[in-house]
Scaffold this motif. Structure first.
Motif, short mmCIF file in Angstrom:
data_model
loop_
_atom_site.label_atom_id
_atom_site.label_comp_id
_atom_site.label_asym_id
_atom_site.label_seq_id
_atom_site.Cartn_x
_atom_site.Cartn_y
_atom_site.Cartn_z
N ARG A 43 13.87 -24.34 -12.41
CA ARG A 43 13.86 -25.74 -12.02
C ARG A 43 12.55 -26.39 -12.47
O ARG A 43 11.47 -25.88 -12.21
N TYR A 50 14.40 -33.42 -10.44
CA TYR A 50 14.45 -32.02 -10.83
C TYR A 50 15.62 -31.76 -11.78
O TYR A 50 16.70 -32.32 -11.61
N TYR A 52 17.24 -28.39 -14.59
CA TYR A 52 17.19 -26.96 -14.87
C TYR A 52 16.99 -26.73 -16.37
O TYR A 52 17.65 -27.38 -17.19
#
Length: 146
Positions: A43, A50, A52
């Protein structure tokens, strides 16, 4: 147990696990596979939200001014996790800790050199240079079987 690999460029990666019965061994293998897949992303914080990032895109992870950053070939991102937490979740075959403040991706590593000052230089494939701590050199040598 049989293992098969199918390459299909038009599809998203998919892992299917078929078992003849639902027992503890089946559940443990399923959980191990799930953990392996989850460890392939970390993350990151970008623009206040946020996202990934696949771990194979990460060139290095390092601390600077008590904050943790990860660097790809083109960008730098701030991470919330501490370096020791990341070390525990990153794949050992892909990442190598070279100092108290830095972890590198082996895929981006070009060479190690001993500098004139006695420090170990780590040279990346793009020419960027960082330094490995003497304290970590034995572990680095072991990981490369030197």
């Amino acid at each position: 147990m049989e293992v098969h690999l199918e390459i299909d460029a038009g599809q998203n990666p998919l892992i299917t696990y078929r078992a003849s019965e639902d027992g503890q061994a089946t559940q443990e293998l399923f959980e191990d596979l799930k953990d392996l897949v989850d460890r392939q992303k970390i993350r990151i914080e970008r623009d206040g939200s946020y996202h990934y990032l696949p771990v194979q895109k990460i060139k290095r992870i390092y601390t600077e001014n008590k904050l943790v950053y990860c660097e790809t070939a083109t960008e730098r991102y701030r991470l919330k996790e501490r370096l020791y937490q990341l070390r525990a979740i990153l794949p050992e075959h892909r990442f190598l800790q070279i100092s108290n403040s830095e972890i590198i991706n082996r895929a981006y590593l070009k060479q190690f050199d001993l500098s004139k000052t006695g420090m170990y230089q780590v040279i990346f494939t793009d020419g960027q240079v960082t330094y490995a701590s003497r304290r970590y050199m034995q572990a680095i040598k072991r990981s490369f079987k030197l």
